[in-house]
Design a protein around this motif. Structure first.
Motif, PDB file in Angstrom:
ATOM      1  N   ALA A 128     -12.966  -7.615  44.565  1.00 36.71           N
ATOM      2  CA  ALA A 128     -12.298  -6.826  43.532  1.00 36.71           C
ATOM      3  C   ALA A 128     -13.114  -6.951  42.252  1.00 36.71           C
ATOM      4  O   ALA A 128     -13.535  -8.048  41.887  1.00 36.71           O
ATOM      5  CB  ALA A 128     -10.885  -7.348  43.310  1.00 36.71           C
ATOM      6  N   LEU A 129     -13.331  -5.834  41.562  1.00 39.64           N
ATOM      7  CA  LEU A 129     -14.189  -5.834  40.373  1.00 39.64           C
ATOM      8  C   LEU A 129     -13.382  -5.402  39.167  1.00 39.64           C
ATOM      9  O   LEU A 129     -12.682  -4.397  39.217  1.00 39.64           O
ATOM     10  CB  LEU A 129     -15.335  -4.838  40.570  1.00 39.64           C
ATOM     11  CG  LEU A 129     -16.183  -5.054  41.799  1.00 39.64           C
ATOM     12  CD1 LEU A 129     -16.838  -3.765  42.205  1.00 39.64           C
ATOM     13  CD2 LEU A 129     -17.237  -6.084  41.500  1.00 39.64           C
ATOM     14  N   VAL A 130     -13.517  -6.153  38.081  1.00 42.47           N
ATOM     15  CA  VAL A 130     -12.934  -5.719  36.810  1.00 42.47           C
ATOM     16  C   VAL A 130     -14.069  -5.724  35.807  1.00 42.47           C
ATOM     17  O   VAL A 130     -14.315  -6.734  35.145  1.00 42.47           O
ATOM     18  CB  VAL A 130     -11.796  -6.665  36.360  1.00 42.47           C
ATOM     19  CG1 VAL A 130     -11.134  -6.139  35.107  1.00 42.47           C
ATOM     20  CG2 VAL A 130     -10.774  -6.822  37.456  1.00 42.47           C
ATOM     21  N   ASP A 157      -4.708 -16.402  40.250  1.00 46.17           N
ATOM     22  CA  ASP A 157      -3.471 -16.620  40.999  1.00 46.17           C
ATOM     23  C   ASP A 157      -3.562 -16.117  42.419  1.00 46.17           C
ATOM     24  O   ASP A 157      -2.953 -16.678  43.322  1.00 46.17           O
ATOM     25  CB  ASP A 157      -2.323 -15.861  40.317  1.00 46.17           C
ATOM     26  CG  ASP A 157      -1.698 -16.686  39.212  1.00 46.17           C
ATOM     27  OD1 ASP A 157      -0.955 -16.106  38.413  1.00 46.17           O
ATOM     28  OD2 ASP A 157      -1.975 -17.888  39.155  1.00 46.17           O
ATOM     29  N   VAL A 158      -4.273 -15.016  42.608  1.00 45.07           N
ATOM     30  CA  VAL A 158      -4.232 -14.376  43.925  1.00 45.07           C
ATOM     31  C   VAL A 158      -5.548 -14.454  44.688  1.00 45.07           C
ATOM     32  O   VAL A 158      -5.555 -14.391  45.911  1.00 45.07           O
ATOM     33  CB  VAL A 158      -3.811 -12.897  43.828  1.00 45.07           C
ATOM     34  CG1 VAL A 158      -2.387 -12.773  43.407  1.00 45.07           C
ATOM     35  CG2 VAL A 158      -4.695 -12.142  42.887  1.00 45.07           C
ATOM     36  N   LEU A 159      -6.687 -14.582  43.977  1.00 45.72           N
ATOM     37  CA  LEU A 159      -7.960 -14.589  44.683  1.00 45.72           C
ATOM     38  C   LEU A 159      -8.465 -16.013  44.819  1.00 45.72           C
ATOM     39  O   LEU A 159      -8.063 -16.897  44.077  1.00 45.72           O
ATOM     40  CB  LEU A 159      -8.983 -13.751  43.918  1.00 45.72           C
ATOM     41  CG  LEU A 159      -8.591 -12.294  43.692  1.00 45.72           C
ATOM     42  CD1 LEU A 159      -9.635 -11.615  42.831  1.00 45.72           C
ATOM     43  CD2 LEU A 159      -8.458 -11.564  45.004  1.00 45.72           C
ATOM     44  N   THR A 201      -4.555 -13.997  35.937  1.00 48.89           N
ATOM     45  CA  THR A 201      -3.879 -13.259  37.003  1.00 48.89           C
ATOM     46  C   THR A 201      -4.712 -13.237  38.274  1.00 48.89           C
ATOM     47  O   THR A 201      -4.190 -13.391  39.381  1.00 48.89           O
ATOM     48  CB  THR A 201      -3.617 -11.807  36.564  1.00 48.89           C
ATOM     49  OG1 THR A 201      -3.114 -11.802  35.259  1.00 48.89           O
ATOM     50  CG2 THR A 201      -2.642 -11.121  37.494  1.00 48.89           C
ATOM     51  N   LEU A 202      -6.020 -13.043  38.124  1.00 46.72           N
ATOM     52  CA  LEU A 202      -6.853 -12.972  39.325  1.00 46.72           C
ATOM     53  C   LEU A 202      -6.951 -14.327  40.000  1.00 46.72           C
ATOM     54  O   LEU A 202      -6.977 -14.411  41.227  1.00 46.72           O
ATOM     55  CB  LEU A 202      -8.245 -12.461  38.965  1.00 46.72           C
ATOM     56  CG  LEU A 202      -8.304 -10.972  38.635  1.00 46.72           C
ATOM     57  CD1 LEU A 202      -9.724 -10.570  38.316  1.00 46.72           C
ATOM     58  CD2 LEU A 202      -7.794 -10.138  39.783  1.00 46.72           C
ATOM     59  N   GLU A 236      -5.906 -13.284  30.150  1.00 51.92           N
ATOM     60  CA  GLU A 236      -4.803 -12.900  31.044  1.00 51.92           C
ATOM     61  C   GLU A 236      -5.319 -12.372  32.362  1.00 51.92           C
ATOM     62  O   GLU A 236      -4.780 -12.668  33.432  1.00 51.92           O
ATOM     63  CB  GLU A 236      -3.956 -11.801  30.391  1.00 51.92           C
ATOM     64  CG  GLU A 236      -3.201 -12.279  29.193  1.00 51.92           C
ATOM     65  CD  GLU A 236      -3.050 -11.147  28.187  1.00 51.92           C
ATOM     66  OE1 GLU A 236      -1.916 -10.867  27.814  1.00 51.92           O
ATOM     67  OE2 GLU A 236      -4.073 -10.561  27.791  1.00 51.92           O
ATOM     68  N   THR A 237      -6.404 -11.549  32.268  1.00 55.88           N
ATOM     69  CA  THR A 237      -6.955 -10.978  33.503  1.00 55.88           C
ATOM     70  C   THR A 237      -7.445 -12.085  34.422  1.00 55.88           C
ATOM     71  O   THR A 237      -7.120 -12.090  35.622  1.00 55.88           O
ATOM     72  CB  THR A 237      -8.133 -10.043  33.173  1.00 55.88           C
ATOM     73  OG1 THR A 237      -7.731  -9.167  32.145  1.00 55.88           O
ATOM     74  CG2 THR A 237      -8.556  -9.261  34.379  1.00 55.88           C
ATOM     75  N   TRP A 268     -10.956 -13.755  49.612  1.00 54.85           N
ATOM     76  CA  TRP A 268     -11.070 -12.646  48.678  1.00 54.85           C
ATOM     77  C   TRP A 268     -11.712 -13.154  47.394  1.00 54.85           C
ATOM     78  O   TRP A 268     -11.337 -14.208  46.888  1.00 54.85           O
ATOM     79  CB  TRP A 268      -9.674 -12.085  48.365  1.00 54.85           C
ATOM     80  CG  TRP A 268      -9.217 -11.094  49.361  1.00 54.85           C
ATOM     81  CD1 TRP A 268      -8.721 -11.342  50.610  1.00 54.85           C
ATOM     82  CD2 TRP A 268      -9.212  -9.671  49.215  1.00 54.85           C
ATOM     83  NE1 TRP A 268      -8.418 -10.169  51.244  1.00 54.85           N
ATOM     84  CE2 TRP A 268      -8.701  -9.125  50.401  1.00 54.85           C
ATOM     85  CE3 TRP A 268      -9.584  -8.802  48.191  1.00 54.85           C
ATOM     86  CZ2 TRP A 268      -8.559  -7.760  50.594  1.00 54.85           C
ATOM     87  CZ3 TRP A 268      -9.430  -7.442  48.387  1.00 54.85           C
ATOM     88  CH2 TRP A 268      -8.930  -6.932  49.580  1.00 54.85           C
TER      89      TRP A 268
END
Lengths: 285, 511
Positions: free
Chosen positions: A104-106, A122-124, A119-120, A115-116, A79
């Motif tokens: 995933a797009l921010v 951590d999971v991607l 956080t990303l 922070e963003t 991912w």
């Protein structure tokens, strides 16, 4: 270590070598150190033939190259995420091979960039970002170090899309530390596109078909050596490909025919001339 | 067994109009696959018929309101009708949305006659705003035909034991078996009575079991007892806020306990909810509802998040009216094993990934985290649809499929930078005259210089085009007409330029 058996051929040295080899084998089998796969044309630019887990890379002023770097891990099932790049061409991403279903797009993290991204990460697996400052080299080192610690802990990879204009103005006004350390602080490699040539456009006809570029990878991760590669970015089908160095030259039809005739077994020609009674044909070539 | 059938005529139209909030005497047509599926009486009077194409229907009735057919809306709007009938007489069979049947022997004894029972039902349903027709007979089929014959009065009854004679004059089309009916017509049998006169064994040998079943129906014999439904358990939860609350976070806080209750209530029945409907009723009597989908299933925190996003999405609450009631309705519940495969045909995203992305969404807002899906279109922005994370991945326009490419698209390879807002530029020829594109789509001169405001000028080494695009010319609000040009500059940069309304813009860059 001093002692009777510590010479280069002694028994202790032999045991040491065996232990070292065993540890090296274990390390290479460790999941955390196998890098994320990249597209085969890019592999020669990376010392480990892939995106090292826990590393940060900088790509200067080439969105296509950044997308091509995402394509390898994405095709292999990872991912990926993109932060802060609202103008990224996602159709081009699809062309390079990025799976849109695992992206995933921010586009605008606004004031909460760190922070963003944390956080990303951590999971991607792989996250492509635009740096929060005007250029990657202007990012504060302590923040970058904190992010690097998180990268190493999670085994993810960060790709920073820098813009050439920012680096140029930074070096001109002297705010970057030096050309050598330009790019994300603590970054593994920095990729630049040094030459690019588009093919396919005429004067009022044709269309942009393919682009040949030269990509340079430099930085501390390459052990001081700058690697270059010539690539099609993109080629006629929209993908990344390596430029063939020695393409097979096109031969004319007559040459191919003569070649085939000269390869034919000798008896057939003799038989033909015996039947027709004509003089044997002169072999070409 | 004496059966009462409650029939709401033109149910699809009624349900669609109810859901869309239309006037009851407006001409409405419900469309299915661009043909008229059902229409209201005013529309029928204007000349709209079932099976017509949309354009023909609109030609006969220009003020026609068209609504696409949605089966879930039908079922949902019919639920209160079934609930009303169930309150008076248990054991309701729902034949399809619009028709339900109930055994009438018990209620007739209680209310003092079948007609009295029908009157009570009528007054209750009328109070709810539904127009219904009632039919009573022995058996479901006869009662349905009785209801249809009683359209004018609102009530019709076939006396007990006389179903056969009452059904006899009806046309054979009421059997709703097109092939059998066609065959019987060709044999000269045009009424149910004529069909019922045929000997039963010969019908069985000639027409098979289905024919024998139809024969039984036509003779007024009952085919089967009612398949009654058990009333489904009450899974919705409503939160009444007294006094009405105006701030979004206060509403979200109040809903937390209800969300917990909802999820644990479902878990007790070994169910999880994949689609949730949130209805928000405001102080002034208005209400808005929205359905939310989830890639896996909702837990309590997700439910609270959706309520919060819905309130924020309404555009913020106006300070005058607050929220008086929030209703959480699980639309789709399944046992958890169903989700092993993944909801949209691909592997469902990891729980971990979903949690991380929703955490970013709660930090930045629901629209901040997006996923992309390829869609169809000519302009570069149209070719990708961005969907907030957690919503269903549906393209705005269908992407190209095998053999059906979108005409007017740019050739492969696609540009890698597509700014959301185009920047204006100027294009000059060698003599510094601005380049124009005339109505025939021809360029006024060879482009030579591209001038961008801040980054200066660059010489053009190659160009291609112009490729005109004329979209939706029939719709004055949505019409777009422009032309595109690809240029390559001497420094290696390449752009897609757009000429619209007399000005040049950079649509995309190849970086």
């Amino acid at each position: 270590m001093s002692g009777p058996g510590s010479g280069i051929d002694g028994p202790t040295a032999g045991r040491r070598r065996a232990t070292l080899a065993e540890l090296r084998a274990k390390l290479s089998a460790d999941r955390l150190t196998t890098p994320f796969p990249v597209l085969p044309a890019l592999a020669e630019l990376f010392p480990g033939c892939g995106l090292r887990k826990g590393a940060a890379y900088t790509v200067e002023s080439s969105a296509s190259l950044a997308l091509a770097m995402l394509a390898g891990p994405s095709r292999a099932g990872s991912w990926c995420g993109v932060v802060g790049l609202p103008e990224l061409g996602l159709e081009a991403a699809d062309g390079f091979g990025v799976e849109l279903g695992r992206l995933a797009l921010v586009p605008s993290p606004e004031r909460r960039w760190w922070e963003t991204v944390a956080t990303l990460l951590d999971v991607l697996d792989v996250v492509l970002v635009r740096p929060p400052a005007a250029s990657a080299s202007e990012v504060a080192a302590p923040d970058a170090r904190r992010l690097a610690a998180r990268l190493r802990e999670r085994g993810s990879t960060l790709i920073v899309a820098d813009s050439a204009a920012a680096t140029a103005t930074a070096t001109a006004t002297g705010t970057a530390r030096s050309a050598r350390t330009a790019g994300w602080p603590g970054g593994e490699l920095r990729f630049t596109v040094t030459a690019s040539r588009w093919e396919g456009l005429g004067a009022g006809h044709g269309h942009l078909a393919a682009r040949q570029v030269t990509v340079e990878a430099s930085g501390r991760g390459s052990a001081g050596r700058t690697r270059t590669a010539r690539l099609w970015l993109p080629d006629r089908t929209g993908q990344l490909a390596a430029v063939q160095e020695h393409p097979i030259p096109e031969r004319s039809g007559q040459e191919r025919f003569d070649q085939e005739r000269s390869d034919a077994p000798g008896e057939v020609i003799e038989l033909a001339t015996a039947r027709t009674g004509l003089a044997p044909a002169r072999r070409a070539g | 067994m004496r059966t009462l059938v409650v029939w709401c005529p033109d149910w699809p139209v009624f349900a669609a109009g109810w859901e869309a909030g239309c006037d009851s005497d407006a001409p409405i047509a419900v469309l299915d696959k661009s043909r008229v599926y059902a229409c209201s009486r005013p529309a029928r009077r204007a000349g709209v018929k079932r099976g017509q194409r949309v354009r023909e229907a609109q030609a006969s009735c220009p003020e026609l309101i068209t609504i696409p057919y949605d089966q879930t809306v039908d079922a949902r709007v019919f639920e209160p009708v079934i609930a009303t009938v169930e309150a008076l007489a248990p054991g309701v069979e729902v034949v399809r949305p619009g028709i339900c049947a109930v055994g009438v022997r018990g209620p007739a004894r209680y209310f003092g006659g079948e007609h009295a029972f029908a009157d009570v039902l009528h007054s209750r349903l009328e109070a709810g705003g539904y127009t219904c027709v009632f039919g009573v007979a022995d058996g479901l089929f006869a009662a349905e035909q009785a209801a249809r014959s009683g359209l004018a009065d609102g009530y019709a009854e076939f006396p007990a034991g006389e179903s056969a004679s009452c059904l006899a004059p009806l046309s054979i089309d009421t059997l709703e078996r097109p092939e059998l009916v066609d065959l019987l017509r060709r044999l000269g049998i045009r009424t149910l009575g004529a069909f019922a006169e045929l000997p039963r064994t010969q019908v069985l040998t000639r027409f098979g079991i289905d024919g024998a079943l139809a024969h039984r129906l036509a003779s007024g014999q009952q085919d089967r007892p009612l398949a009654t439904r058990r009333p489904p358990p009450e899974l919705d939860i409503a939160v009444d806020l007294e006094p009405p609350v105006e701030r979004v976070d206060q509403v979200a806080f109040a809903v937390r306990k209800a969300a917990d209750q909802l999820v644990s209530g479902l878990a007790e029945r070994d169910l999880v909810c994949g689609r949730l409907r949130v209805e928000v009723h405001t102080e002034d009597g208005g209400s808005t509802g929205r359905a939310w989908r989830h890639p896996r299933w909702f837990d309590a925190a997700d439910v609270v998040d959706r309520v919060r996003w819905q309130l924020q999405g309404i555009g913020g609450l106006s300070p005058v009216c607050g929220v008086s009631r929030v209703r959480l309705i699980p639309d789709e519940v399944n046992p958890p094993g169903v989700f092993a495969e993944g909801l949209w045909g691909e592997r469902a995203p990891d729980e971990r990934i979903h949690r991380g992305l929703t955490r970013v969404q709660s930090m930045l807002g629901q629209e901040a985290v997006l996923t992309a899906v390829r869609s169809g279109g000519r302009s570069l922005v149209d070719r990708i649809t961005l969907i907030p994370w957690g919503d269903e991945r549906v393209a705005a326009r269908p992407p190209e499929s095998e053999g059906q490419p979108w005409p007017g698209q740019l050739p492969v390879p696609a540009p890698s930078v597509v700014p959301p807002k185009s920047t204006p530029v100027e294009l000059f020829d060698a003599a510094r005259r601005p380049i124009r594109i005339d109505e025939r789509g021809a360029v006024s001169a060879t482009p030579a210089v591209l001038a961008q405001g801040r980054t200066g000028e660059s010489a053009i080494s190659g160009w291609a085009g112009p490729w005109p695009v004329d979209e939706r010319w029939w719709d004055r609000t949505q019409a777009r007409s422009y032309a595109r040009l690809q240029v390559g500059c001497a420094d290696g940069a390449a752009y897609v330029l757009r000429y619209e309304a007399g000005r040049w813009w950079i649509e995309a860059r190849y970086e």
